[in-house]
Motif scaffolding. Structure first.
Motif, PDB file in Angstrom:
ATOM      1  N   PRO A  44       0.846  -1.192   0.000  1.00 22.42           N
ATOM      2  CA  PRO A  44       0.000   0.000   0.000  1.00 22.42           C
ATOM      3  C   PRO A  44       0.882   1.243   0.000  1.00 22.42           C
ATOM      4  CG  PRO A  44      -0.401  -1.385   1.941  1.00 22.42           C
ATOM      5  CD  PRO A  44       0.779  -1.935   1.234  1.00 22.42           C
ATOM      6  N   MET A  50      -4.310  -1.461   3.605  1.00 29.17           N
ATOM      7  CA  MET A  50      -5.164  -2.128   2.626  1.00 29.17           C
ATOM      8  C   MET A  50      -5.657  -3.439   3.217  1.00 29.17           C
ATOM      9  SD  MET A  50      -2.949  -1.376  -0.825  1.00 29.17           S
ATOM     10  CE  MET A  50      -3.895  -2.457  -1.839  1.00 29.17           C
ATOM     11  N   GLU A 103      -5.323  -0.076  -8.306  1.00 26.35           N
ATOM     12  CA  GLU A 103      -5.312   1.387  -8.220  1.00 26.35           C
ATOM     13  C   GLU A 103      -4.764   1.911  -6.910  1.00 26.35           C
ATOM     14  OE1 GLU A 103      -9.472   0.435  -6.694  1.00 26.35           O
ATOM     15  OE2 GLU A 103      -8.525  -0.076  -8.568  1.00 26.35           O
ATOM     16  N   THR A 104      -4.695   1.073  -5.889  1.00 21.95           N
ATOM     17  CA  THR A 104      -4.163   1.531  -4.599  1.00 21.95           C
ATOM     18  C   THR A 104      -2.888   0.793  -4.215  1.00 21.95           C
ATOM     19  OG1 THR A 104      -5.641  -0.014  -3.465  1.00 21.95           O
ATOM     20  CG2 THR A 104      -6.404   2.268  -3.712  1.00 21.95           C
TER      21      THR A 104
END
Length: 114
Positions: A44, A50, A103-104
């Motif tokens: 993360p 996350m 996306e993260t």
């Protein structure tokens, strides 16, 4: 192709996914005899937490050494498969599999061997 776009010679990436079938254990198309010097890890972003989509376990930046395996998607049954949209990442930590949203996720190159 990936190696040449992210690394300078003489560095080589550790094989990820299923590799290429062209040169046996090496999985390299060019320089099949070269040993990997770099590994792709996933985490993360700094300060973020996350969640592993398979187990619900928390993943904290800096506390996990998650090795990139491949891009995947999540199925309706809550498992992953190697198919488009490729919006998730399958990582490994030893024999444990971990799935995170692309996306993260932050990607880093680290040195291996020596």
């Amino acid at each position: 192709m990936v190696e040449s776009s992210v690394l300078d010679f003489p560095d080589f990436l550790e094989i990820y996914g299923d590799g290429a079938d062209i040169n046996g254990a090496s999985s390299r198309i060019l320089f099949p005899d070269k040993l990997a010097t770099k590994r792709i890890i996933c985490c993360p972003p700094s300060g973020a937490i996350m969640q592993d989509l398979l187990t619900g376990d928390k993943i904290v930046h800096g506390n996990s050494h998650l090795v990139f395996d491949r891009f995947v998607r999540m199925t309706k049954s809550g498992w992953y498969e190697e198919a488009p949209d490729f919006d998730y990442i399958l990582c490994t930590q030893g024999s444990r599999e971990i799935v995170m949203p692309i996306e993260t996720t932050q990607f880093e190159l680290i040195s291996i061997g020596s």
